[in-house]
Motif scaffolding. Structure first.
Motif, PDB file in Angstrom:
ATOM      1  N   ARG A  99      33.086 -19.859  39.714  1.00 54.64           N
ATOM      2  CA  ARG A  99      32.455 -18.951  41.006  1.00 54.64           C
ATOM      3  C   ARG A  99      32.753 -19.574  42.218  1.00 54.64           C
ATOM      4  NH1 ARG A  99      26.446 -18.307  38.685  1.00 54.64           N
ATOM      5  NH2 ARG A  99      26.981 -17.500  36.922  1.00 54.64           N
ATOM      6  N   GLY A 100      33.308 -18.575  43.160  1.00 58.05           N
ATOM      7  CA  GLY A 100      33.875 -18.978  44.462  1.00 58.05           C
ATOM      8  C   GLY A 100      35.161 -18.194  44.942  1.00 58.05           C
ATOM      9  N   SER A 101      35.305 -18.246  46.185  1.00 64.55           N
ATOM     10  CA  SER A 101      36.789 -17.679  46.662  1.00 64.55           C
ATOM     11  C   SER A 101      37.843 -18.489  46.280  1.00 64.55           C
ATOM     12  CB  SER A 101      36.344 -17.235  48.110  1.00 64.55           C
ATOM     13  OG  SER A 101      36.718 -18.673  48.864  1.00 64.55           O
ATOM     14  N   MET A 102      39.043 -17.915  46.366  1.00 67.65           N
ATOM     15  CA  MET A 102      40.243 -18.393  46.191  1.00 67.65           C
ATOM     16  C   MET A 102      40.658 -19.516  46.955  1.00 67.65           C
ATOM     17  SD  MET A 102      41.507 -17.420  43.398  1.00 67.65           S
ATOM     18  CE  MET A 102      43.321 -18.361  43.461  1.00 67.65           C
ATOM     19  N   GLU A 103      40.071 -19.342  48.360  1.00 65.10           N
ATOM     20  CA  GLU A 103      40.229 -20.245  49.579  1.00 65.10           C
ATOM     21  C   GLU A 103      39.563 -21.557  48.994  1.00 65.10           C
ATOM     22  OE1 GLU A 103      39.389 -17.099  50.219  1.00 65.10           O
ATOM     23  OE2 GLU A 103      41.463 -16.380  50.698  1.00 65.10           O
ATOM     24  N   GLU A 104      38.236 -21.513  48.780  1.00 66.15           N
ATOM     25  CA  GLU A 104      37.383 -22.589  48.307  1.00 66.15           C
ATOM     26  C   GLU A 104      37.994 -23.279  46.941  1.00 66.15           C
ATOM     27  OE1 GLU A 104      32.862 -21.585  49.063  1.00 66.15           O
ATOM     28  OE2 GLU A 104      33.879 -20.190  47.579  1.00 66.15           O
ATOM     29  N   LEU A 105      38.316 -22.435  46.240  1.00 67.19           N
ATOM     30  CA  LEU A 105      39.089 -23.261  45.020  1.00 67.19           C
ATOM     31  C   LEU A 105      40.315 -23.899  45.351  1.00 67.19           C
ATOM     32  CD1 LEU A 105      39.068 -23.555  41.839  1.00 67.19           C
ATOM     33  CD2 LEU A 105      40.582 -21.261  41.698  1.00 67.19           C
ATOM     34  N   TRP A 106      41.189 -23.388  46.039  1.00 69.24           N
ATOM     35  CA  TRP A 106      42.282 -23.841  46.434  1.00 69.24           C
ATOM     36  C   TRP A 106      42.056 -25.419  47.243  1.00 69.24           C
ATOM     37  CZ3 TRP A 106      47.065 -23.903  45.156  1.00 69.24           C
ATOM     38  CH2 TRP A 106      48.036 -24.260  45.886  1.00 69.24           C
ATOM     39  N   GLU A 107      41.212 -25.370  48.047  1.00 67.79           N
ATOM     40  CA  GLU A 107      40.820 -26.518  48.871  1.00 67.79           C
ATOM     41  C   GLU A 107      40.249 -27.584  47.958  1.00 67.79           C
ATOM     42  OE1 GLU A 107      37.536 -28.005  52.230  1.00 67.79           O
ATOM     43  OE2 GLU A 107      37.378 -25.899  51.690  1.00 67.79           O
ATOM     44  N   LYS A 108      39.395 -27.181  47.224  1.00 65.85           N
ATOM     45  CA  LYS A 108      38.817 -28.088  46.143  1.00 65.85           C
ATOM     46  C   LYS A 108      39.750 -28.842  45.006  1.00 65.85           C
ATOM     47  CE  LYS A 108      33.994 -27.085  46.980  1.00 65.85           C
ATOM     48  NZ  LYS A 108      34.150 -26.113  48.279  1.00 65.85           N
ATOM     49  N   THR A 109      40.957 -27.928  44.800  1.00 69.43           N
ATOM     50  CA  THR A 109      41.799 -28.653  43.973  1.00 69.43           C
ATOM     51  C   THR A 109      43.125 -29.387  44.578  1.00 69.43           C
ATOM     52  OG1 THR A 109      43.016 -26.478  43.868  1.00 69.43           O
ATOM     53  CG2 THR A 109      41.172 -26.806  42.120  1.00 69.43           C
TER      54      THR A 109
END
Length: 70
Positions: A11-21
């Motif tokens: 759950r989350g936006s693609m921007e959040e996912l990208w930052e966290k990976t």
């Protein structure tokens, strides 16, 4: 030898996912597959390679190298 493919809903936006990976310190906090992640240097257009460690208990650990191309 075939690789390992892992898939899970997040759950989350693609921007959040990208930052966290893309930040090893953030990646270690949420991705329970890894106890430690060290991103290796790369040139533009190359896959991101990384070293990882997973502690599995009883003093045992698994060290490996991965590559993120997505």
């Amino acid at each position: 030898m075939p690789g390992i493919y892992v898939q899970i809903p997040i759950r989350g936006s693609m921007e959040e996912l990208w930052e966290k990976t893309q930040n090893p310190q953030l990646h270690e906090r949420w991705d329970l597959r890894f106890t430690q992640i060290e991103y290796l240097p790369r040139n533009d257009g190359e896959p991101q390679k990384f070293l990882y460690r997973t502690r599995i208990g009883f003093g045992l650990k698994i060290d490996g190298e991965g590559e993120s191309i997505g």
